[in-house]
Design a protein around this motif. Structure first.
Motif, PDB file in Angstrom:
ATOM      1  N   THR A  96      63.822  77.358  44.083  1.00  0.00           N
ATOM      2  CA  THR A  96      62.675  77.007  43.243  1.00  0.00           C
ATOM      3  C   THR A  96      62.573  77.840  41.977  1.00  0.00           C
ATOM      4  O   THR A  96      61.961  77.410  41.006  1.00  0.00           O
ATOM      5  CB  THR A  96      61.352  77.152  44.025  1.00  0.00           C
ATOM      6  OG1 THR A  96      61.222  78.501  44.478  1.00  0.00           O
ATOM      7  CG2 THR A  96      61.296  76.185  45.188  1.00  0.00           C
ATOM      8  N   LYS A 134      49.194  70.747  42.567  1.00  0.00           N
ATOM      9  CA  LYS A 134      49.880  71.366  43.702  1.00  0.00           C
ATOM     10  C   LYS A 134      48.878  71.787  44.775  1.00  0.00           C
ATOM     11  O   LYS A 134      49.185  71.767  45.952  1.00  0.00           O
ATOM     12  CB  LYS A 134      50.712  72.566  43.249  1.00  0.00           C
ATOM     13  CG  LYS A 134      51.898  72.170  42.402  1.00  0.00           C
ATOM     14  CD  LYS A 134      52.883  71.362  43.214  1.00  0.00           C
ATOM     15  CE  LYS A 134      53.975  70.795  42.354  1.00  0.00           C
ATOM     16  NZ  LYS A 134      54.769  69.795  43.050  1.00  0.00           N
ATOM     17  N   HIS A 162      55.098  74.004  33.330  1.00  0.00           N
ATOM     18  CA  HIS A 162      56.359  73.249  33.364  1.00  0.00           C
ATOM     19  C   HIS A 162      56.237  71.958  32.558  1.00  0.00           C
ATOM     20  O   HIS A 162      57.115  71.618  31.766  1.00  0.00           O
ATOM     21  CB  HIS A 162      56.745  72.907  34.799  1.00  0.00           C
ATOM     22  CG  HIS A 162      57.299  74.056  35.583  1.00  0.00           C
ATOM     23  ND1 HIS A 162      57.764  73.909  36.865  1.00  0.00           N
ATOM     24  CD2 HIS A 162      57.456  75.367  35.291  1.00  0.00           C
ATOM     25  CE1 HIS A 162      58.198  75.068  37.322  1.00  0.00           C
ATOM     26  NE2 HIS A 162      58.000  75.974  36.380  1.00  0.00           N
ATOM     27  N   ALA A 163      55.137  71.238  32.760  1.00  0.00           N
ATOM     28  CA  ALA A 163      54.943  69.968  32.044  1.00  0.00           C
ATOM     29  C   ALA A 163      54.859  70.188  30.533  1.00  0.00           C
ATOM     30  O   ALA A 163      55.417  69.416  29.749  1.00  0.00           O
ATOM     31  CB  ALA A 163      53.691  69.266  32.552  1.00  0.00           C
ATOM     32  N   SER A 165      62.066  74.757  39.455  1.00  0.00           N
ATOM     33  CA  SER A 165      61.398  73.490  39.760  1.00  0.00           C
ATOM     34  C   SER A 165      60.761  73.606  41.139  1.00  0.00           C
ATOM     35  O   SER A 165      61.155  74.442  41.942  1.00  0.00           O
ATOM     36  CB  SER A 165      62.387  72.323  39.720  1.00  0.00           C
ATOM     37  OG  SER A 165      63.407  72.514  40.671  1.00  0.00           O
ATOM     38  N   ARG A 200      64.419  68.892  34.099  1.00  0.00           N
ATOM     39  CA  ARG A 200      63.308  68.904  35.043  1.00  0.00           C
ATOM     40  C   ARG A 200      62.252  67.914  34.568  1.00  0.00           C
ATOM     41  O   ARG A 200      61.936  67.827  33.389  1.00  0.00           O
ATOM     42  CB  ARG A 200      62.711  70.316  35.102  1.00  0.00           C
ATOM     43  CG  ARG A 200      61.556  70.443  36.081  1.00  0.00           C
ATOM     44  CD  ARG A 200      60.939  71.829  36.020  1.00  0.00           C
ATOM     45  NE  ARG A 200      60.326  72.041  34.718  1.00  0.00           N
ATOM     46  CZ  ARG A 200      60.346  73.201  34.063  1.00  0.00           C
ATOM     47  NH1 ARG A 200      60.952  74.240  34.570  1.00  0.00           N
ATOM     48  NH2 ARG A 200      59.757  73.318  32.888  1.00  0.00           N
ATOM     49  N   GLN A 249      52.634  74.416  37.390  1.00  0.00           N
ATOM     50  CA  GLN A 249      52.839  72.976  37.252  1.00  0.00           C
ATOM     51  C   GLN A 249      52.490  72.523  35.831  1.00  0.00           C
ATOM     52  O   GLN A 249      53.253  71.784  35.199  1.00  0.00           O
ATOM     53  CB  GLN A 249      51.972  72.243  38.278  1.00  0.00           C
ATOM     54  CG  GLN A 249      52.109  70.738  38.257  1.00  0.00           C
ATOM     55  CD  GLN A 249      51.170  70.084  39.272  1.00  0.00           C
ATOM     56  OE1 GLN A 249      50.133  70.647  39.649  1.00  0.00           O
ATOM     57  NE2 GLN A 249      51.534  68.888  39.712  1.00  0.00           N
ATOM     58  N   GLU A 280      58.307  70.895  29.154  1.00  0.00           N
ATOM     59  CA  GLU A 280      59.088  69.656  29.080  1.00  0.00           C
ATOM     60  C   GLU A 280      58.670  68.813  27.889  1.00  0.00           C
ATOM     61  O   GLU A 280      59.516  68.262  27.188  1.00  0.00           O
ATOM     62  CB  GLU A 280      58.920  68.875  30.383  1.00  0.00           C
ATOM     63  CG  GLU A 280      59.562  69.568  31.562  1.00  0.00           C
ATOM     64  CD  GLU A 280      58.985  69.153  32.911  1.00  0.00           C
ATOM     65  OE1 GLU A 280      58.310  68.111  32.995  1.00  0.00           O
ATOM     66  OE2 GLU A 280      59.201  69.900  33.878  1.00  0.00           O
ATOM     67  N   GLU A 297      62.419  66.805  41.357  1.00  0.00           N
ATOM     68  CA  GLU A 297      62.103  67.030  39.941  1.00  0.00           C
ATOM     69  C   GLU A 297      63.352  67.274  39.104  1.00  0.00           C
ATOM     70  O   GLU A 297      63.286  67.264  37.883  1.00  0.00           O
ATOM     71  CB  GLU A 297      61.159  68.222  39.795  1.00  0.00           C
ATOM     72  CG  GLU A 297      59.779  67.962  40.350  1.00  0.00           C
ATOM     73  CD  GLU A 297      58.857  69.163  40.233  1.00  0.00           C
ATOM     74  OE1 GLU A 297      57.647  68.955  40.424  1.00  0.00           O
ATOM     75  OE2 GLU A 297      59.311  70.284  39.960  1.00  0.00           O
ATOM     76  N   GLN A 335      64.339  74.333  30.377  1.00  0.00           N
ATOM     77  CA  GLN A 335      64.005  73.289  31.337  1.00  0.00           C
ATOM     78  C   GLN A 335      65.096  72.242  31.412  1.00  0.00           C
ATOM     79  O   GLN A 335      64.915  71.188  31.990  1.00  0.00           O
ATOM     80  CB  GLN A 335      62.657  72.639  31.011  1.00  0.00           C
ATOM     81  CG  GLN A 335      62.633  71.743  29.794  1.00  0.00           C
ATOM     82  CD  GLN A 335      62.507  72.490  28.478  1.00  0.00           C
ATOM     83  OE1 GLN A 335      62.148  73.655  28.448  1.00  0.00           O
ATOM     84  NE2 GLN A 335      62.822  71.849  27.393  1.00  0.00           N
ATOM     85  N   THR A 388      58.546  67.400  35.892  1.00  0.00           N
ATOM     86  CA  THR A 388      57.525  67.863  36.824  1.00  0.00           C
ATOM     87  C   THR A 388      56.515  66.762  37.117  1.00  0.00           C
ATOM     88  O   THR A 388      56.000  66.119  36.205  1.00  0.00           O
ATOM     89  CB  THR A 388      56.791  69.089  36.235  1.00  0.00           C
ATOM     90  OG1 THR A 388      57.769  70.092  35.949  1.00  0.00           O
ATOM     91  CG2 THR A 388      55.758  69.633  37.192  1.00  0.00           C
ATOM     92  N   ASP A 389      56.233  66.575  38.389  1.00  0.00           N
ATOM     93  CA  ASP A 389      55.226  65.607  38.814  1.00  0.00           C
ATOM     94  C   ASP A 389      53.848  66.199  38.526  1.00  0.00           C
ATOM     95  O   ASP A 389      53.484  67.247  39.070  1.00  0.00           O
ATOM     96  CB  ASP A 389      55.381  65.318  40.300  1.00  0.00           C
ATOM     97  CG  ASP A 389      54.308  64.394  40.843  1.00  0.00           C
ATOM     98  OD1 ASP A 389      53.617  63.729  40.046  1.00  0.00           O
ATOM     99  OD2 ASP A 389      54.161  64.332  42.075  1.00  0.00           O
TER     100      ASP A 389
END
Length: 146
Positions: free
Chosen positions: A55, A87, A110-111, A27, A79, A107, A114, A32, A4, A81-82
């Motif tokens: 992406t 999503k 990814h978080a 991402s 990255r 999503q 991170e 992001e 990431q 991620t929001d």
């Protein structure tokens, strides 16, 4: 562990004036993709742009004129991620689409990557709190999935 982030020294850039740096992580949006130089996070469009955005496979960070770093300063592309909103949101009676469900899980994944990666890479506090938080979130996620 999934990638990431990509780390460089400024002198490892390519292109005109060594202003281009590739990144290889997925991402959802260009927003992001974050850049940190010498522990200072830079601003998208002001300090850098994202070129060839994809992406799933990454792209290239290109520093804008007047913002090209020099020397052997550490540079990190990462990255963030929001996760403030999912999503996709589902409503009663609506059809469930596989792509939307997959994006929601991606999503969260990814978080978690991170949060775990920040501690392992030494970019978080020394107390390891991020790993504990990630483990708690993962356990809650598993319970929700069951």
């Amino acid at each position: 562990m999934a990638n990431q982030q990509n780390s460089y020294t400024v002198s490892q850039g390519t292109g005109t004036g060594n202003r281009d740096f590739s990144y290889t992580f997925p991402s959802f949006t260009e927003g992001e993709v974050k850049v940190e130089i010498d522990n200072v996070v830079k601003t998208l469009t002001t300090h850098y742009t994202v070129e060839n955005f994809n992406t799933t496979s990454g792209g290239t960070v290109r520093f804008t004129a007047g913002n090209i770093p020099t020397g052997t300063t550490p540079l990190r592309i990462f990255r963030q991620t929001d996760v403030d909103s999912p999503k996709a949101t589902f409503t009663a009676g609506a059809s469930l689409k596989a792509a939307e469900i997959n994006d929601n899980f991606k999503q969260v994944r990814h978080a978690l990557q991170e949060a775990i990666g920040a501690t392992y890479d030494g970019n978080a506090g020394n107390d390891g709190g991020e790993i504990m938080n990630a483990m708690i979130v993962m356990k809650v996620l598993i319970v929700v999935m069951i």
